[in-house]
Design a protein around this motif. Structure first.
Motif, PDB file in Angstrom:
ATOM      1  N   THR A 125       0.749  -1.089   0.108  1.00  0.00           N
ATOM      2  CA  THR A 125      -0.073   0.094  -0.066  1.00  0.00           C
ATOM      3  C   THR A 125       0.597   1.276   0.044  1.00  0.00           C
ATOM      4  O   THR A 125       0.743   2.137  -0.793  1.00  0.00           O
ATOM      5  CB  THR A 125      -0.845  -0.022   1.225  1.00  0.00           C
ATOM      6  OG1 THR A 125      -1.720  -1.228   1.283  1.00  0.00           O
ATOM      7  CG2 THR A 125      -1.662   1.215   0.989  1.00  0.00           C
ATOM      8  N   GLN A 129      -6.056  -9.168  -0.626  1.00  0.00           N
ATOM      9  CA  GLN A 129      -5.965  -8.283   0.675  1.00  0.00           C
ATOM     10  C   GLN A 129      -6.308  -6.792   0.067  1.00  0.00           C
ATOM     11  O   GLN A 129      -6.768  -5.890   0.456  1.00  0.00           O
ATOM     12  CB  GLN A 129      -4.968  -8.167   1.585  1.00  0.00           C
ATOM     13  CG  GLN A 129      -4.835  -9.698   2.510  1.00  0.00           C
ATOM     14  CD  GLN A 129      -3.561  -9.892   2.976  1.00  0.00           C
ATOM     15  OE1 GLN A 129      -3.186  -8.412   3.677  1.00  0.00           O
ATOM     16  NE2 GLN A 129      -2.968 -10.860   3.234  1.00  0.00           N
ATOM     17  N   SER A 170      -8.992  -4.103   0.361  1.00  0.00           N
ATOM     18  CA  SER A 170      -8.882  -3.002   1.332  1.00  0.00           C
ATOM     19  C   SER A 170      -9.265  -1.696   0.851  1.00  0.00           C
ATOM     20  O   SER A 170      -9.850  -0.842   1.558  1.00  0.00           O
ATOM     21  CB  SER A 170      -7.288  -2.712   1.304  1.00  0.00           C
ATOM     22  OG  SER A 170      -7.151  -2.002   0.266  1.00  0.00           O
ATOM     23  N   ASN A 227      -8.565   0.740  -0.883  1.00  0.00           N
ATOM     24  CA  ASN A 227      -7.399   1.657  -0.959  1.00  0.00           C
ATOM     25  C   ASN A 227      -7.148   2.273  -2.580  1.00  0.00           C
ATOM     26  O   ASN A 227      -6.697   3.185  -2.519  1.00  0.00           O
ATOM     27  CB  ASN A 227      -6.104   1.502  -0.351  1.00  0.00           C
ATOM     28  CG  ASN A 227      -6.479   1.639   1.287  1.00  0.00           C
ATOM     29  OD1 ASN A 227      -7.092   2.423   1.701  1.00  0.00           O
ATOM     30  ND2 ASN A 227      -5.832   0.646   1.943  1.00  0.00           N
TER      31      ASN A 227
END
Lengths: 329, 329
Positions: B114, B139, B143, B145
């Motif tokens: 990230t 993941q 997430s 993001n």
DNA sequence: TTGTATGCGTTATCAG
DNA sequence: CTGATAACGCATACAA
């Protein structure tokens, strides 16, 4: 997102101090250096590359300028190795890289091209597959506005380096090996495109060999085209002892032609692409480590961006015999 | 370098006004719009992309996440088409693109990954060749993001889209065509790697066909490996009527094995790579337009970055018969 | 050795 | 509809 500001606050120092630590500036006490690094580690801070290139005068991105092989997709392998080698090295050197295809800029004037690269904050350009006909590119190189590394073309000036293998020697060597192995006298040599820099170098290698070995040499232009090499082979190979091609793809075309004509002649190629393993017959060829060439090019871009002058970089090559068993997995 | 400031001064307006004109904001009078555009044209101003991404909250770059085919370089062709399609489209959409290889980030934790992407100002990611085993990637997708588009894997959520052809139908169709053409009953099906998403889909297509046509189906895992397909063919093909492979490379391996065994069985592949044209025999295969798939992916990234929700995009495919004459040039 | 202040070229906010 | 001005995150000249 955690920024340099957070690190500074957390470490109880100024932003500039953090920046100095990150960029390995000399004048920082060991104590603060450690403190900062500890915080950087703890917060998992990663500097923003975009902000860095915008801010610094030394920073700047690197463009990989590729000429897509529109005529034949069979050798994407080469471009892919160029790209992956360059990107790997750039990552290691903390350089931001973008990939640009020649088709995206080919109609531009020098000014347009300059503005385009500048608008992308590009300071360095690696040029793959340049030809003598790329006039604007030549102007760009002369302009000195960018640090440029040219692969496989002999361009050198204050802001320009070139990196390549020794094409003349490689052609000499691979042809020699093939000819000696088969004791040939009459050679059919199929060249690349006339506007390619390597074409002339390879041709010179072949000519020198012909002289050294007192060979009878016929030269025909194959334009790096498999089809053309095929036609040339059909037409002229019968009364020759060997067909030397300036590229693997042409070697494949020649080989297929010979098979169809139902005669055997040794053939050798140039580049060492995987495809060579699939054509049934074994062939001598020159293996270039394209990824490595590309890594060196990026390294050289780094040198130039650090203010050093352009130079010529020669990389090693290797003679190989490609067969199916070696490439299957 | 001419900047927005120069344009503003020259046009006699404020910097912000120029920015609004450039970004097609609504509240600008036609008069000033024209004036600004005239100056932009005259000075040949091109906005600095780096500064834009740093400043804007909406902007952001997109990363092409590629898994280099370490096991076999023979299909760089596919990656190359992915890259060129994506870059072309991105250029058209004024998006900044960087290429990232999976090997560069594979050891990272979710947090590291990230941070890495964030540090590059990346907001959108196109994932090529994801497998079920890429846990961190899963993941990352969950997430939320980043805006993510996954090629060939059925991942969809608010911030994630997927684009691919209909692998099940394609496998069904190409196998059916081959089987009907040769009136077969006993089928050897060689699958891809068990952790690949397309493997299951293609397998389902084959199973459904077997049911529909009441075929006798033997399934073996070839792991997308040419060598493995070759071995499987050697071992099981003799008492089968046809060999259906989940990839071209495996089809080539199978075909070579059959030639060596000196028996004929129809073989069909999947992907439509150029290499298929070089193996001598013609084969049915599914041709995917990889460049187009990639263009659609970037388009979809644009949608997501504009705030729209993820969705599933299915693209067309085509059945072809590849032979040397079609690919040589 | 450290901190302050300014600039890089945009976009975005908000007052006019 | 337009224009100041403050971010964006970092680098760096210069002051302390």
């Amino acid at each position: 997102m955690v920024s340099i500001k957070d690190v500074a606050r957390e470490a109880g120092v100024a932003i500039s101090t953090v920046s100095k630590v990150l960029n390995h500036y000399p004048n920082v006490s060991e104590e603060t250096r450690q403190k900062v690094n500890e915080v950087v580690e703890r917060l998992g801070f990663v500097p923003n590359a975009v902000a860095a290139t915008l801010s610094s005068k030394n920073a700047g991105r690197v463009a990989l300028l590729l000429k897509l092989n529109t005529q034949t997709q069979a050798i994407d392998e080469i471009d892919m190795q160029y790209i992956s080698g360059a990107i790997r090295k750039a990552q290691e050197m903390q350089l931001d890289v973008i990939t640009v295809f020649f088709s995206m800029i080919e109609d531009m004037s020098l000014e347009e091209m300059t503005r385009y690269f500048a608008s992308q904050s590009i300071r360095g350009i690696v040029v793959y597959g340049m030809s003598t006909k790329d006039r604007v590119l030549h102007q760009l190189i002369r302009s000195g506005n960018f640090k440029i590394v040219v692969i496989d073309a002999p361009m050198v000036n204050e802001t320009t380096s070139c990196v390549s293998i020794d094409h003349e020697k490689a052609q000499y060597d691979v042809a020699r090996k093939t000819i000696v192995e088969n004791t040939c006298k009459r050679v059919l040599y199929i060249t690349g495109t006339s506007d390619g820099y390597v074409t002339e170098q390879r041709l010179n290698g072949m000519k020198r060999l012909a002289q050294d070995m007192k060979l009878k040499l016929m030269i025909r232009s194959g334009d790096f085209s498999e089809l053309k090499a095929r036609e040339i082979t059909m037409r002229y190979a019968r009364n020759k002892d060997v067909v030397v091609c300036a590229s693997d793809l042409m070697a494949i075309g020649a080989m297929k032609a010979l098979t169809e004509m139902d005669i055997f002649r040794p053939v050798c190629g140039f580049d060492g692409i995987i495809l060579m393993g699939y054509v049934g017959k074994q062939m001598n060829t020159v293996r270039q480590n394209f990824a490595h060439v590309s890594e060196e090019a990026v390294l050289e871009i780094g040198r130039l961006m650090d203010g050093e002058s352009g130079r010529k970089v020669i990389l090693p090559h290797e003679l190989v015999r490609m067969k199916y068993e070696d490439i299957i997995c």
